[in-house]
Scaffold this motif. Structure first.
Motif, mmCIF file in Angstrom:
data_model
loop_
_atom_site.group_PDB
_atom_site.id
_atom_site.type_symbol
_atom_site.label_atom_id
_atom_site.label_comp_id
_atom_site.label_asym_id
_atom_site.label_seq_id
_atom_site.Cartn_x
_atom_site.Cartn_y
_atom_site.Cartn_z
ATOM 1 N N LEU A 168 41.171 45.246 42.782
ATOM 2 C CA LEU A 168 40.983 44.344 43.914
ATOM 3 C C LEU A 168 41.855 43.111 43.769
ATOM 4 O O LEU A 168 42.015 42.582 42.667
ATOM 5 N N ARG A 169 42.399 42.676 44.877
ATOM 6 C CA ARG A 169 43.058 41.369 44.934
ATOM 7 C C ARG A 169 42.374 40.599 46.044
ATOM 8 O O ARG A 169 42.456 40.983 47.224
ATOM 9 N N LEU A 170 41.665 39.552 45.671
ATOM 10 C CA LEU A 170 40.982 38.720 46.647
ATOM 11 C C LEU A 170 41.913 37.612 47.103
ATOM 12 O O LEU A 170 42.820 37.204 46.383
ATOM 13 N N THR A 175 44.289 33.452 44.336
ATOM 14 C CA THR A 175 44.071 34.890 44.211
ATOM 15 C C THR A 175 43.001 35.137 43.158
ATOM 16 O O THR A 175 42.700 34.262 42.353
ATOM 17 N N ALA A 176 42.428 36.313 43.200
ATOM 18 C CA ALA A 176 41.598 36.821 42.105
ATOM 19 C C ALA A 176 41.962 38.290 41.960
ATOM 20 O O ALA A 176 41.994 39.036 42.949
ATOM 21 N N GLU A 177 42.301 38.671 40.748
ATOM 22 C CA GLU A 177 42.701 40.047 40.445
ATOM 23 C C GLU A 177 41.604 40.652 39.583
ATOM 24 O O GLU A 177 41.343 40.174 38.478
ATOM 25 N N ILE A 178 40.955 41.699 40.106
ATOM 26 C CA ILE A 178 39.757 42.214 39.465
ATOM 27 C C ILE A 178 39.832 43.729 39.331
ATOM 28 O O ILE A 178 40.168 44.429 40.286
ATOM 29 N N LEU A 179 39.510 44.206 38.141
ATOM 30 C CA LEU A 179 39.434 45.640 37.868
ATOM 31 C C LEU A 179 37.965 46.017 37.767
ATOM 32 O O LEU A 179 37.223 45.435 36.971
#
Length: 132
Positions: A6-8, A100-104
């Motif tokens: 995900l990229r918020l 941004t927030a980069e989430i796995l």
């Protein structure tokens, strides 16, 4: 196990976005594997505190971990401010993405996660169950 990357975007609420991603996946169980990014303010409930504290300003997400379930997510976060001070605890609604927030996310299609009251702890705790 499946993964979601995900990229918020700016203005997204971190917790609400993760809950929405779980619902959109069609799964009832997931874990946050990794999360980095930045926030424009955060609401974090510190250990033993009854309510979240509000931390204003530009923050960097140092770590993000937790479980996602339809009954509610349990997320832990650590963030740092412009002076390098670090704050950590339970991520509450109101952690707003700055750039941004980069989430796995690890999605577990064969599992159901629920949060049920545990009389031993007094909290709604994770109740994992393998799907039949």
């Amino acid at each position: 196990m499946r993964t979601l990357v995900l990229r918020l975007n700016p203005g997204d609420d971190l917790r609400a976005s993760l809950d929405s991603a779980l619902a959109a996946s069609g799964s009832e169980a997931a874990f946050i594997v990794s999360g980095i990014g930045s926030l424009n303010g955060a609401s974090i409930r510190f250990a033993g505190a009854p309510t979240p504290a509000r931390i204003e300003g530009e923050l960097e997400i140092l770590t993000l971990a937790g479980s996602l379930s339809p009954d509610g997510s349990h997320l832990h976060i650590s963030v740092s401010d412009a002076e390098g001070r670090v704050f950590g605890g339970h991520a509450a609604p109101g952690c707003v993405v700055r750039t941004t927030a980069e989430i796995l996310v690890a999605v577990l299609p064969e599992w159901q996660f629920a949060r049920t009251h545990d009389p031993l702890t007094g909290y709604a705790e994770l109740s994992p169950r393998r799907k039949p």
